[in-house]
Design an enzyme around this catalytic site. Sequence first.
Site, PDB file in Angstrom:
ATOM      1  N   SER A 119      24.717  15.906 -23.137  1.00 14.99           N
ATOM      2  CA  SER A 119      24.242  15.094 -24.245  1.00 14.99           C
ATOM      3  C   SER A 119      25.425  14.710 -25.144  1.00 14.99           C
ATOM      4  CB  SER A 119      23.141  15.839 -25.007  1.00 14.99           C
ATOM      5  OG  SER A 119      22.478  14.980 -25.905  1.00 14.99           O
ATOM      6  N   GLU A 246      22.903   8.872 -18.006  1.00 15.76           N
ATOM      7  CA  GLU A 246      21.546   9.336 -18.284  1.00 15.76           C
ATOM      8  C   GLU A 246      21.215   9.048 -19.739  1.00 15.76           C
ATOM      9  OE1 GLU A 246      20.329  12.718 -19.683  1.00 15.76           O
ATOM     10  OE2 GLU A 246      22.255  13.426 -20.444  1.00 15.76           O
ATOM     11  N   HIS A 316      18.757  15.420 -19.472  1.00 11.31           N
ATOM     12  CA  HIS A 316      17.834  15.913 -20.493  1.00 11.31           C
ATOM     13  C   HIS A 316      16.499  16.425 -19.956  1.00 11.31           C
ATOM     14  CE1 HIS A 316      20.724  14.134 -23.241  1.00 11.31           C
ATOM     15  NE2 HIS A 316      20.115  14.771 -24.223  1.00 11.31           N
TER      16      HIS A 316
END
Length: 346
Positions: A119, A246, A316
């Site tokens: 992330s 992503e 995630h």
Amino acid sequence: MSFKLIKPMKLNKGDKVATVSLSWGGAGDDEILWRYEQGKERLQNIFGLEVVEMPHTLKGSEFIYNNPKKRAEDLMMAFSDKSIKGIFSCIGGEESIRMLPYIDFNIIGSNPKVFIGYSDSTTTHLICLKAGLSSFYGASVLNEFAENVRMHDYTVKYVNKTLFSNEPIGKIESPEYWTSERVPWLIENKYTERKMQPNTGYELLQGTGIAQGRLIGGCVEVLEMAKQTSLWPSDDVWKGAVLFLETSEDMPEPTYVEYWLRNYGTQGILNKINGIIWGKPYNNKYYDEYKEVIYKILRELKLNELPVLYNVSFGHTLPMTVIPYGALAEINCEESIFSILESGVI
């Protein structure tokens, strides 16, 4: 084959590793500290590591937000300390890019060791990349290591294969089940397992034959914050690479993904790469819409043959694999297989 990065030494049972709060500082907040301790315990009991905190790791979210320089100091200290063999991110967030003015790239390049997170940790991965070090897009302490009741076997498998073994990583299987169900991090939920759903496996969007390239990418929203900074990768990094992207739990609308991808096209990046690996969307929201956006941008660029493998579990959603930056990867379009052809560590 485009760029080469220094690989860190593999981790072994008994190694000392550091936890760092480089983005959101919730690990040190009173109501979440139990969750941090649970993740720390897993690192110790499942992987046999000795876990230490840096001076500011558990100072709490307000302190961490207000002190990006102290976060950077923790990272520099963890890399400088010869007794520390690996660095584990507590969690992502949204503004670790603020550390950039305080980073000493020479310290990182001169002290290669494992760094893992995902992330907003994309920023730290780009920092490692600029320093010439391969890092690892993968589990964080508060999320995957601290998963309610138990860690997922799939995640444990790929942490072991990638960080604790210097054998080629090989074929990355698609997990049979997945989840991104939100269970609030309250201590009364400690024994509430998240509900799993059957996974549909990899989906080849386009491409034929076999494509190979070195892995580069991260969370697409975080990469936006790095554009036109000194962290943005140079042309030689993109050339012949396999781009992995992503989206986060923010679940960006497809229109924004379209804008961002069009920028990659305008920069010439999509013309330079050999393939794309796209992560499973959070909650599977916009699953089909993201595919249409990818098709649209690649058609605009007349890249109808560029291999694109979709619904890969590296971000995630849980469980997740580990992606080593700079490692040579392969997309087998004929069999929809994703492989990493070398080790992540030495």
